[in-house]
Design a protein around this motif. Structure first.
Motif, PDB file in Angstrom:
ATOM      1  N   LEU A  68       0.823  -1.300  -0.105  1.00 21.41           N
ATOM      2  CA  LEU A  68      -0.133  -0.042  -0.253  1.00 21.41           C
ATOM      3  C   LEU A  68       0.799   1.152  -0.033  1.00 21.41           C
ATOM      4  N   THR A  69       0.344   2.447  -0.615  1.00 21.92           N
ATOM      5  CA  THR A  69       1.026   3.786  -0.438  1.00 21.92           C
ATOM      6  C   THR A  69       0.156   4.370   0.591  1.00 21.92           C
ATOM      7  N   ILE A  70       0.759   4.925   1.444  1.00 24.46           N
ATOM      8  CA  ILE A  70      -0.049   5.910   2.391  1.00 24.46           C
ATOM      9  C   ILE A  70       0.142   7.205   2.337  1.00 24.46           C
ATOM     10  N   ASN A  71      -0.932   7.755   2.124  1.00 22.71           N
ATOM     11  CA  ASN A  71      -0.939   9.276   2.056  1.00 22.71           C
ATOM     12  C   ASN A  71      -1.967  10.082   2.658  1.00 22.71           C
ATOM     13  N   PHE A  72      -1.514  10.737   3.502  1.00 18.52           N
ATOM     14  CA  PHE A  72      -2.513  11.550   4.500  1.00 18.52           C
ATOM     15  C   PHE A  72      -2.780  12.917   4.176  1.00 18.52           C
ATOM     16  N   HIS A  73      -2.455  13.426   2.820  1.00 20.88           N
ATOM     17  CA  HIS A  73      -2.483  14.574   2.317  1.00 20.88           C
ATOM     18  C   HIS A  73      -3.384  14.731   1.461  1.00 20.88           C
ATOM     19  N   PRO A  74      -4.260  15.593   1.157  1.00 22.09           N
ATOM     20  CA  PRO A  74      -4.519  16.659   2.163  1.00 22.09           C
ATOM     21  C   PRO A  74      -5.329  16.005   3.404  1.00 22.09           C
ATOM     22  N   PHE A  75      -5.044  16.374   4.611  1.00 22.65           N
ATOM     23  CA  PHE A  75      -5.858  15.979   5.934  1.00 22.65           C
ATOM     24  C   PHE A  75      -7.171  16.070   5.711  1.00 22.65           C
ATOM     25  N   LYS A  76      -7.708  14.913   6.170  1.00 26.97           N
ATOM     26  CA  LYS A  76      -9.200  14.982   5.908  1.00 26.97           C
ATOM     27  C   LYS A  76      -9.755  14.761   7.346  1.00 26.97           C
ATOM     28  N   ASN A  77     -10.568  15.809   7.408  1.00 28.67           N
ATOM     29  CA  ASN A  77     -11.427  15.839   8.735  1.00 28.67           C
ATOM     30  C   ASN A  77     -12.672  14.952   8.665  1.00 28.67           C
ATOM     31  N   LEU A  78     -12.947  14.111   9.682  1.00 27.90           N
ATOM     32  CA  LEU A  78     -14.059  13.014   9.758  1.00 27.90           C
ATOM     33  C   LEU A  78     -15.312  13.557  10.511  1.00 27.90           C
ATOM     34  N   GLU A  79     -16.321  13.283  10.198  1.00 26.05           N
ATOM     35  CA  GLU A  79     -17.364  13.679  10.751  1.00 26.05           C
ATOM     36  C   GLU A  79     -18.540  12.302  11.246  1.00 26.05           C
ATOM     37  N   THR A  80     -19.109  12.511  12.488  1.00 29.95           N
ATOM     38  CA  THR A  80     -20.288  11.608  12.780  1.00 29.95           C
ATOM     39  C   THR A  80     -21.425  12.526  12.823  1.00 29.95           C
ATOM     40  N   LYS A  81     -22.681  12.058  13.515  1.00 30.11           N
ATOM     41  CA  LYS A  81     -23.784  12.866  13.724  1.00 30.11           C
ATOM     42  C   LYS A  81     -23.351  13.905  14.897  1.00 30.11           C
ATOM     43  N   ARG A  82     -22.813  13.453  15.947  1.00 27.86           N
ATOM     44  CA  ARG A  82     -22.296  14.280  17.166  1.00 27.86           C
ATOM     45  C   ARG A  82     -20.828  14.871  17.031  1.00 27.86           C
TER      46      ARG A  82
END
Length: 186
Positions: free
Chosen positions: A2-16
């Protein structure tokens, strides 16, 4: 591999929740989290005792993101930017399509399902964005709350390793839970 790439950084959302990048603005909350003997009880690492140590921890988190070696998010309640916990993927093994998930939350937020909710969206990121095949949770066998979070998210107990880590003059057991992508319930 696998190639790991965290860019651009991704915000994550749930209901709360909104999971966002940890920044130096979070120094007081990181100090509260990493300096609290209650939150650190099952984590064999030194307590943070100063703002400089908390800032060093934040720098380490962000350096790992920059190097694509690990990713952490600040757990926040939507509408309030205050960090109440941290969650992320560590010990990424691209060659095995496997990584570890880790999390901690301030004690006043325990028992509200926040970590269980955050784990679910971080697992989605691990399986969908990172293309992991399996994700593990490595916990102290006495950490019943963390075990519950993993079980609620579909993890299965894989191993109980006896006294495999020496910390502060004591040998600690480790329990490993894992979740395969095909068993992940959305």
């Amino acid at each position: 591999m696998l190639t790991i790439n965290f860019h651009p950084f991704k915000n994550l959302e749930t209901k709360r929740l909104l999971l966002r990048r940890v920044s130096n603005d979070d120094v007081n909350e990181i100090l509260e989290l990493r300096g609290n003997p209650e939150t650190m009880k099952y984590i064999p690492r030194p307590l943070a005792t100063t703002k400089d140590e908390a800032l060093a921890h934040i720098k380490m988190i962000n350096d790992k993101i920059e190097a694509n070696e690990g990713i952490n998010w600040a757990i926040t309640i939507k509408g309030n930017p205050k960090l109440i916990g941290v969650i992320g993927h560590y010990r990424i093994q691209p060659e095995n399509h496997r990584c570890e998930i880790g999390y901690m939350i301030l004690p006043q937020y325990n028992g509200q399902g926040i970590v269980t909710e955050a784990v679910k969206v971080v697992l989605e990121y691990g399986f969908d964005d990172l293309q992991m095949h399996s994700i593990e949770g490595v916990i102290d066998p006495n950490n019943i709350a963390s075990e519950r979070v993993l079980l609620k998210n579909g993890f299965a107990k894989e191993a109980h390793i006896l006294e495999n880590e020496l910390w502060d003059g004591k040998f600690w057991d480790t329990v490993i839970y894992s979740l395969l992508k095909r068993n992940f319930k959305r």
